[in-house]
Structures are given as structure tokens and as C-alpha cells.
Design an enzyme around this catalytic site. Structure first.
Site, PDB file in Angstrom:
ATOM      1  CG  ASP A 115      -2.013  -1.169   1.146  1.00 36.56           C
ATOM      2  OD1 ASP A 115      -2.330  -1.539  -0.138  1.00 36.56           O
ATOM      3  OD2 ASP A 115      -2.475  -1.529   2.253  1.00 36.56           O
ATOM      4  CG  ASP A 134      -6.417  -1.725  -1.258  1.00 35.46           C
ATOM      5  OD1 ASP A 134      -6.384  -2.858  -1.176  1.00 35.46           O
ATOM      6  OD2 ASP A 134      -5.461  -1.087  -0.359  1.00 35.46           O
TER       7      ASP A 134
END
Length: 160
Positions: A115, A134
């Protein structure tokens, strides 16, 4: 169904390409933070071993999470192929499947999801990071909630 597969392909490719460019190409893995348009957009390295917001990251759930993502992807593909739907249904399914598979590849390669996108605004500091996959999973799931249901499909098994 072609729309589902093409959408999934492009989301997967965009996710993996941005991760490679930012994490490895821009060396975020060593730099840890790159200010792009602070505080609105900052690349902040975060290895997520759990699920959303780092939940379940205290124990090794890697293979369980891979299995869940693959099972959900398979379920969505079978469901949409049986029930049908409109263009928005197919786009939503493709977003979800492409995002899920993008994060599966990270878990297989790195043991965690890479991320890196961090966005804050208006005096509120967001401590969490996310990635393109995501976004695909979130928007795809939301789209499936809004664009599927009674009367929205063109499935083969439906009767009037």
C-alpha cells in the site's frame, strides 16, 4: 462477460504497474515517504499483512487471505455469468476481481500487500495507505450492491 474480464485485466495491470513504478522504480521501499502534493497526495510505504486498515495483521493470515480473495473472485465470476446484468454490473465485477487478484499477487510475492497512496485533507491526517487494487475492490463491491438485484439482470435462469 467480456467486459468483466477486460475490466479485471486492466485494473490488475494498472495496480501492478503502479506498485512496481512507485515501490521499486521510485524506490519508495527504501525512501518510505515521497511527497507528491502534500498533504493531499503522499506516497507512504505500508506493507499490509492483514485486511483493511491492518486488521488481522498480528498473525500470519497470508494463505487464508489469498484463499478468501480467490474464492470471492470465483464466486463473483460465477454469479455474474449466471445472473447476468447490465454494463455497470459487469464493470463492477471486473473492478472487484481485478483488484482482488492484484492484492493476491502481492501476498504471494511479498507476503503482504504493498500500500502506498495516502491522502489527507482539511486538517484531517489520514494514517492509512491504500493502492489501486483496494480502490477496485471497494468501488467494485459498492457497484455490485447498487447495480445488481431484482430485475436488473438478464440472466439465463430468470423467469418473469
Amino acid at each position: 462477460m467480456r467486459t468483466v474480464y477486460w475490466t479485471a485485466f486492466w485494473v490488475f495491470l494498472l495496480d501492478q504497474a503502479t506498485k512496481w513504478i512507485v515501490v521499486h522504480g521510485m524506490d519508495l521501499v527504501d525512501r518510505m515517504v515521497i511527497d507528491v502534493i502534500p498533504p493531499f497526495l503522499v506516497f507512504r510505504m505500508a506493507w499490509n499483512r492483514g485486511v483493511n486498515f491492518g486488521l488481522l495483521s498480528d498473525f500470519d493470515a497470508r494463505w487464508i487471505l489469498i484463499g478468501v480473495a480467490l474464492a470471492v473472485s470465483a464466486f463473483v465470476l460465477v454469479w455474474v455469468s449466471r445472473e447476468g446484468g447490465n454494463r455497470w454490473t459487469y464493470l463492477s465485477a471486473g473492478l472487484l476481481v481485478g483488484g482482488a487478484l492484484g492484492n493476491v499477487v502481492d501476498r504471494v510475492l511479498y507476503g503482504a500487500v504493498a500500500d502506498f497512496i495516502n491522502m489527507s485533507c482539511c486538517g484531517i491526517a489520514n494514517p492509512y495507505a491504500f493502492n489501486i487494487a483496494d480502490i477496485g475492490v471497494f468501488v467494485g463491491a459498492l457497484g455490485l450492491v447498487f447495480f445488481t438485484g431484482r430485475g436488473s439482470g438478464t440472466g439465463r435462469g430468470k423467469t418473469a
